[in-house]
Design a protein around this motif. Structure first.
Motif, PDB file in Angstrom:
ATOM      1  N   SER A  61       0.938  -1.154   0.027  1.00 17.29           N
ATOM      2  CA  SER A  61       0.016   0.043   0.086  1.00 17.29           C
ATOM      3  C   SER A  61       0.868   1.237  -0.358  1.00 17.29           C
ATOM      4  CB  SER A  61      -0.606  -0.273   1.267  1.00 17.29           C
ATOM      5  OG  SER A  61       0.036   0.335   2.464  1.00 17.29           O
ATOM      6  N   ASP A 118       2.301   1.939   3.452  1.00 12.31           N
ATOM      7  CA  ASP A 118       3.498   0.998   3.877  1.00 12.31           C
ATOM      8  C   ASP A 118       4.489   1.346   3.220  1.00 12.31           C
ATOM      9  OD1 ASP A 118       2.011   0.191   6.063  1.00 12.31           O
ATOM     10  OD2 ASP A 118       0.822  -1.282   4.858  1.00 12.31           O
ATOM     11  N   ASN A 162       1.544  -4.586  10.999  1.00 10.12           N
ATOM     12  CA  ASN A 162       1.122  -5.381   9.928  1.00 10.12           C
ATOM     13  C   ASN A 162       1.309  -4.534   8.480  1.00 10.12           C
ATOM     14  OD1 ASN A 162      -0.263  -8.017  10.817  1.00 10.12           O
ATOM     15  ND2 ASN A 162      -1.493  -6.713  11.782  1.00 10.12           N
ATOM     16  N   SER A 165       0.095  -3.706   4.326  1.00  5.98           N
ATOM     17  CA  SER A 165      -1.124  -4.117   3.673  1.00  5.98           C
ATOM     18  C   SER A 165      -0.523  -4.270   2.272  1.00  5.98           C
ATOM     19  CB  SER A 165      -2.371  -3.291   3.492  1.00  5.98           C
ATOM     20  OG  SER A 165      -2.886  -3.471   4.880  1.00  5.98           O
ATOM     21  N   TYR A 166      -1.060  -4.969   1.500  1.00 12.19           N
ATOM     22  CA  TYR A 166      -0.694  -5.042  -0.240  1.00 12.19           C
ATOM     23  C   TYR A 166      -2.057  -4.616  -1.012  1.00 12.19           C
ATOM     24  CZ  TYR A 166       3.511  -7.325   1.227  1.00 12.19           C
ATOM     25  OH  TYR A 166       4.767  -7.721   1.690  1.00 12.19           O
ATOM     26  N   SER A 168     -10.992  -9.184   2.224  1.00  7.74           N
ATOM     27  CA  SER A 168      -9.865  -8.593   2.589  1.00  7.74           C
ATOM     28  C   SER A 168      -8.530  -8.418   1.667  1.00  7.74           C
ATOM     29  CB  SER A 168      -9.347  -9.344   3.878  1.00  7.74           C
ATOM     30  OG  SER A 168      -9.078 -10.563   3.672  1.00  7.74           O
ATOM     31  N   SER A 169      -7.615  -7.597   2.127  1.00  7.56           N
ATOM     32  CA  SER A 169      -6.369  -7.245   1.445  1.00  7.56           C
ATOM     33  C   SER A 169      -5.309  -8.240   1.995  1.00  7.56           C
ATOM     34  CB  SER A 169      -5.934  -5.843   1.625  1.00  7.56           C
ATOM     35  OG  SER A 169      -7.091  -4.942   1.190  1.00  7.56           O
ATOM     36  N   SER A 182      -1.986  -9.214   3.585  1.00  6.80           N
ATOM     37  CA  SER A 182      -1.149  -8.612   4.626  1.00  6.80           C
ATOM     38  C   SER A 182      -0.100  -9.428   4.728  1.00  6.80           C
ATOM     39  CB  SER A 182      -2.002  -8.072   5.755  1.00  6.80           C
ATOM     40  OG  SER A 182      -2.307  -9.227   6.327  1.00  6.80           O
ATOM     41  N   PRO A 215       2.134 -13.152   2.639  1.00  2.93           N
ATOM     42  CA  PRO A 215       1.292 -12.692   2.404  1.00  2.93           C
ATOM     43  C   PRO A 215       0.111 -13.721   1.786  1.00  2.93           C
ATOM     44  CG  PRO A 215       2.684 -11.652   1.225  1.00  2.93           C
ATOM     45  CD  PRO A 215       3.415 -12.633   2.249  1.00  2.93           C
TER      46      PRO A 215
END
Length: 157
Positions: free
Chosen positions: A83, A86, A97, A99-100, A112-113, A115, A127
């Motif tokens: 992200s 991040d 954590n 996120s992608y 959900s994404s 992570s 991930p």
């Protein structure tokens, strides 16, 4: 007769877990400053000061520990990118954590994404592959495949 300011000594600076004082002296007069550097295996926490001063009253100024344990850069994966938030970080403490976001040509196959978490041993958790190739999705839709493969993410090659 001249009055001289009261002099004192703070003694050695307080011990920190991941930071070491730049001086090994045990005597620091009022006004002395000590800079801390990171111990082996630790990294400087961005934005935190790294210097403390011996203050009148023979006490050290407060200093939040400037170093800590951090994972390296998060795992790069074929199907997703970090992200934006991040991707700007350069310190990843244990337990954080990241996120992608699915890359172009991939579509998120869940609510959900993907992570990853910085683990205690300073490695990243793998991930989950929640992004599927749009070509794979099209194949499943076009041929109305009800095989288990169409409910699973595309495998990494």
């Amino acid at each position: 007769r001249r009055c001289s300011p009261a002099t004192g000594d703070c003694g050695a600076p307080p011990a920190m877990t991941h930071s070491r004082p730049s001086s090994s002296s045990s005597s620091f007069p009022v006004g002395s400053r000590v800079t801390f550097t990171c111990a082996e295996g630790a990294r400087k926490i961005p934005g935190l000061p790294d210097t403390m001063e011996c203050l009148p009253g023979n006490i050290w100024s407060r200093l939040t520990e400037p170093c800590g344990r951090s994972c390296g850069a998060p795992t790069r994966v074929r199907f997703a990118a970090l992200s934006k938030e991040d991707a700007r970080r350069n310190f990843f403490p244990v337990g954080i954590n990241v996120s992608y976001v699915c890359r172009l040509g991939y579509e998120n196959s869940s609510e959900s994404s993907p992570s990853s978490t910085c683990l205690e041993n300073l490695t990243w958790s793998q991930p989950e592959e929640l992004c599927r190739s749009e070509c794979f999705q099209y194949f499943c839709w076009k041929y109305q495949k009800s095989s288990p493969d169409c409910s699973q993410p595309a495998s990494q090659n």
